[in-house]
Scaffold this motif. Structure first.
Motif, PDB file in Angstrom:
ATOM      1  N   SER A  88      45.027  20.913  11.973  1.00 57.04           N
ATOM      2  CA  SER A  88      45.597  20.063  10.927  1.00 57.04           C
ATOM      3  C   SER A  88      44.421  19.508  10.132  1.00 57.04           C
ATOM      4  N   VAL A  89      44.711  18.795   9.069  1.00 57.82           N
ATOM      5  CA  VAL A  89      43.640  18.338   8.175  1.00 57.82           C
ATOM      6  C   VAL A  89      42.804  17.222   8.796  1.00 57.82           C
ATOM      7  N   VAL A  90      43.464  16.335   9.547  1.00 63.36           N
ATOM      8  CA  VAL A  90      42.746  15.161  10.065  1.00 63.36           C
ATOM      9  C   VAL A  90      41.503  15.532  10.888  1.00 63.36           C
ATOM     10  N   TYR A 114      44.802   6.944   2.850  1.00 64.96           N
ATOM     11  CA  TYR A 114      45.453   7.474   4.054  1.00 64.96           C
ATOM     12  C   TYR A 114      44.651   7.035   5.294  1.00 64.96           C
ATOM     13  N   ASN A 186      46.477   9.872  -1.953  1.00 64.35           N
ATOM     14  CA  ASN A 186      47.482   9.189  -1.140  1.00 64.35           C
ATOM     15  C   ASN A 186      46.856   7.873  -0.712  1.00 64.35           C
ATOM     16  N   ASP A 214      39.803  16.128   0.347  1.00 61.54           N
ATOM     17  CA  ASP A 214      41.080  16.401   1.013  1.00 61.54           C
ATOM     18  C   ASP A 214      42.120  16.674  -0.075  1.00 61.54           C
ATOM     19  N   HIS A 217      47.550  17.423  -0.888  1.00 59.55           N
ATOM     20  CA  HIS A 217      48.699  17.166  -1.776  1.00 59.55           C
ATOM     21  C   HIS A 217      48.606  17.946  -3.093  1.00 59.55           C
ATOM     22  N   LYS A 249      52.067  19.919   3.730  1.00 61.46           N
ATOM     23  CA  LYS A 249      52.782  18.983   2.856  1.00 61.46           C
ATOM     24  C   LYS A 249      53.675  19.774   1.893  1.00 61.46           C
TER      25      LYS A 249
END
Ligand SMILES: Cc1ncc(COP(=O)(O)O)c(C=O)c1O
Length: 396
Positions: A88-90, A114, A186, A214, A217, A249
């Protein structure tokens, strides 16, 4: 697609729907209440029917589909060896902190943001430097110096949030090593214009910072604007940029765990990859099947989704303007998230008050901005209307 069709999510191990008991409507964590594109569901059904769920390798066909998506939407032609797979991105934010700042060195970000942007540096024993975004009470007049600095067309941006470039320069210490940049943003809903991205690139280049962009989105632009991938801006930008992306997303796949980094610079890629060595699971078979179907065949669904989200964004913006006079909202250019300034309502704990009124929103304090709330409008129009009407009671 019928995005008005409600799908019961309560009881489906949904983080969004099952965290709050009772009938609170969850307009908080950033996933959508819509089924993924039909070709994605069909690809997953076929993969399930296969029955063998062994270790996977990312097939060339997925790399082709992903590359075609970036080329078609952004004119970005990437090399397959620039890609690093992530669950995942995190983790990509965390790996950036670990790879490019030594212990106790600093990583910068612009708030509100975020929450994992704020959590990643301390998780990794790095120092977090935050710089608040600027809010202009009035949009800059056409042709003014400020307007010219933030738009490519000479038209003032629809929203008034701006990057605090001068404050970033003042806050940057000699041991600051990286900037975590949220693009589109975000929770501010801003699409950073080409000139703004260029200013961020210059800021990082002049100070030797790695720029972690990042762009999760980026496919969710509601206004007729252009998303400019940071790394595509110039060769110099590509040299210092780690781009984080994912179909999760765009096509509502976050429960499948698939994301990637695009890193043209081989040395940055080596260091980034080393920071996750031995820690990251390789993409699973369902993630691979879904991601390929989404990139290859999800376009028509995405176009319809954006239409629906535009309608929801308009509804939220109009409702706040007309019915919640003490709440300030800025126009949402991208994402399905609205950022509400509720300070003038004077509630000691606005998030808790909204839950009591039957709507769960994200608390701005977690984004570095107490007194704000984030509202996720990726739900059916009926759910949104009911949630807004409940909010009238507490924020009106
Ligand atoms: C800017 C941003 N980055 C990353 C994420 C999370 O991505 P992932 O679930 O792939 O870790 C989100 C989710 O809301 C987000 O808004």
């Amino acid at each position: 697609m019928d995005f008005d069709q409600p799908i019961r999510r309560r009881g489906s191990a949904s983080f969004k729907w099952d965290l709050y008991p009772g009938d609170a409507l969850p307009l908080w964590v950033a996933d959508m209440d819509f089924a993924s594109p039909p070709p994605v569901v069909a690809a997953l059904e076929a993969r399930v029917a296969h029955g063998v769920y062994g270790y996977c390798v990312v097939p060339d066909s997925l790399i082709d589909a992903l590359g075609a998506h970036l080329a078609a939407r952004y004119g970005w032609s990437i090399e397959p060896n620039w890609l690093v797979w992530l669950p995942s991105v995190v983790p990509g934010l965390e790996m950036t902190c670990r790879a490019f700042a030594a212990e106790c060195e600093a990583v910068m970000t612009v708030t509100p943001v975020y929450p994992p942007f704020l959590e990643a540096p301390p998780h990794q024993g790095r120092r977090l430097v935050t710089v608040p975004a600027l809010f202009d009470e009035e949009p800059a007049p056409v042709g003014s110096q400020k307007a010219a600095s933030v738009t490519s067309t000479g038209v003032p941006p629809a929203t008034c949030w701006r990057l605090p470039l001068e404050d970033m320069a003042a806050a940057c210490t000699p041991d600051t090593r990286a900037l975590l940049f949220c693009h589109p943003h975000n929770p501010l809903g801003r699409v950073w214009r080409r000139e703004e991205v260029a200013a961020v690139v210059s800021f990082c280049r002049e100070r030797g910072l790695v720029l972690c962009s990042d762009e999760i989105h980026c496919d969710l632009l509601l206004d007729p604007l252009e998303h400019v991938p940071t790394a595509l801006l110039s060769d110099e930008a590509a040299e210092i940029t780690i781009t984080l992306m994912s179909p999760s997303k765009t096509f509502n796949l976050p429960g499948l765990n698939f994301a990637f980094a695009v890193i043209p610079n081989a040395e940055l890629r080596r260091r980034f990859t080393a920071a996750g060595e031995g820690l990251l699971p390789f993409p699973g078979c369902f993630a691979i099947a879904a991601a390929e179907a989404a990139y290859r065949e999800g376009g028509p669904w995405l176009a319809e989704l954006l239409e629906y989200l535009r309608g929801n964004a308009e509804l939220v913006e109009r409702f706040v303007r007309d019915e919640l006079p003490r709440v300030r909202i800025t126009h949402v250019e991208a994402t399905y998230l609205a950022w509400l300034d509720v300070r003038a309502v004077g509630l000691p704990d606005p998030g808790a008050a909204c839950v009591r009124a039957g709507v769960a929103l994200s608390d701005g304090a977690d984004f570095g901005a107490p007194g704000f709330l984030r509202l996720n409008f990726a739900c059916t129009r009926a759910t949104l209307e009911e949630a807004l009407s409940r909010l009238r009671g507490v924020l009106g």
